[in-house]
Design an enzyme around this catalytic site. Sequence first.
Site, PDB file in Angstrom:
ATOM      1  CG  HIS A 151     -65.438 -14.708 -28.860  1.00  0.00           C
ATOM      2  ND1 HIS A 151     -66.244 -15.406 -29.738  1.00  0.00           N
ATOM      3  CD2 HIS A 151     -64.193 -14.731 -29.380  1.00  0.00           C
ATOM      4  CE1 HIS A 151     -65.518 -15.825 -30.763  1.00  0.00           C
ATOM      5  NE2 HIS A 151     -64.272 -15.434 -30.573  1.00  0.00           N
TER       6      HIS A 151
HETATM    7  S1  FES Z   1     -69.270 -14.910 -27.877  1.00  0.00           S
HETATM    8 FE1  FES Z   1     -68.306 -15.149 -29.783  1.00  0.00          FE
HETATM    9  S2  FES Z   1     -69.435 -16.727 -30.743  1.00  0.00           S
HETATM   10 FE2  FES Z   1     -70.432 -16.445 -28.833  1.00  0.00          FE
END
Ligand code: FES
Length: 186
Positions: A151
């Site tokens: 993410h």
């Molecule tokens: S940014 Fe979501 S698991 Fe690392």
Amino acid sequence: MSTKTVTITTAIDGNSTNRRDFLFISTAAVAATGTAMIAWPFIDSLNPSADTRAQANIDIDISQIEMGQRVTVKWQGRPVFIVRRTADQIAAAKLDDNNSGLIDPATDASRVQQEEWLIVIGVCTHLGCIPLGQSDGEPLGKYGGWYCPCHGSEYDISGRVRRGPAPKNLYLPPYEFKGNGIVSIG
Ligand code: FES
């Protein structure tokens, strides 16, 4: 409690001072791997139960790790990132100590026992992916530490989260330097 000593003796490209190795060391076996996007069941594992805490710790011989090199060892089923930081990396980490933009404020000194050695649990504090940055060619993110591709979280070379959604810095495992190039994790 049992303890196993692991000696890191890799020589992947021989002379690079900033090479990044991803060594996944499990007990006596040593294997290289490039796999990174592995969801890690970390929520509970970061708060191990008493019986889990009683499991083996590991002694790592870090005497062969070169300046700037990154290695990964496995401890209690989790990856632990070990970085022998360069003077420039240490300076950059300290420079950001008072950065008001830190998501989870912490000084670099509070995150290391010896400033040359950063030792962190290599599990993203968002949803448990293993951040990229340990292997040669992997992105380090804007802040020179690690980039989580799941993410987009980014960590600096102190393991502090600098860009979310991860809410917390990379966690620190218990460890101690025992002398003669040995660090004991656990
Ligand atoms: S940014 Fe979501 S698991 Fe690392």
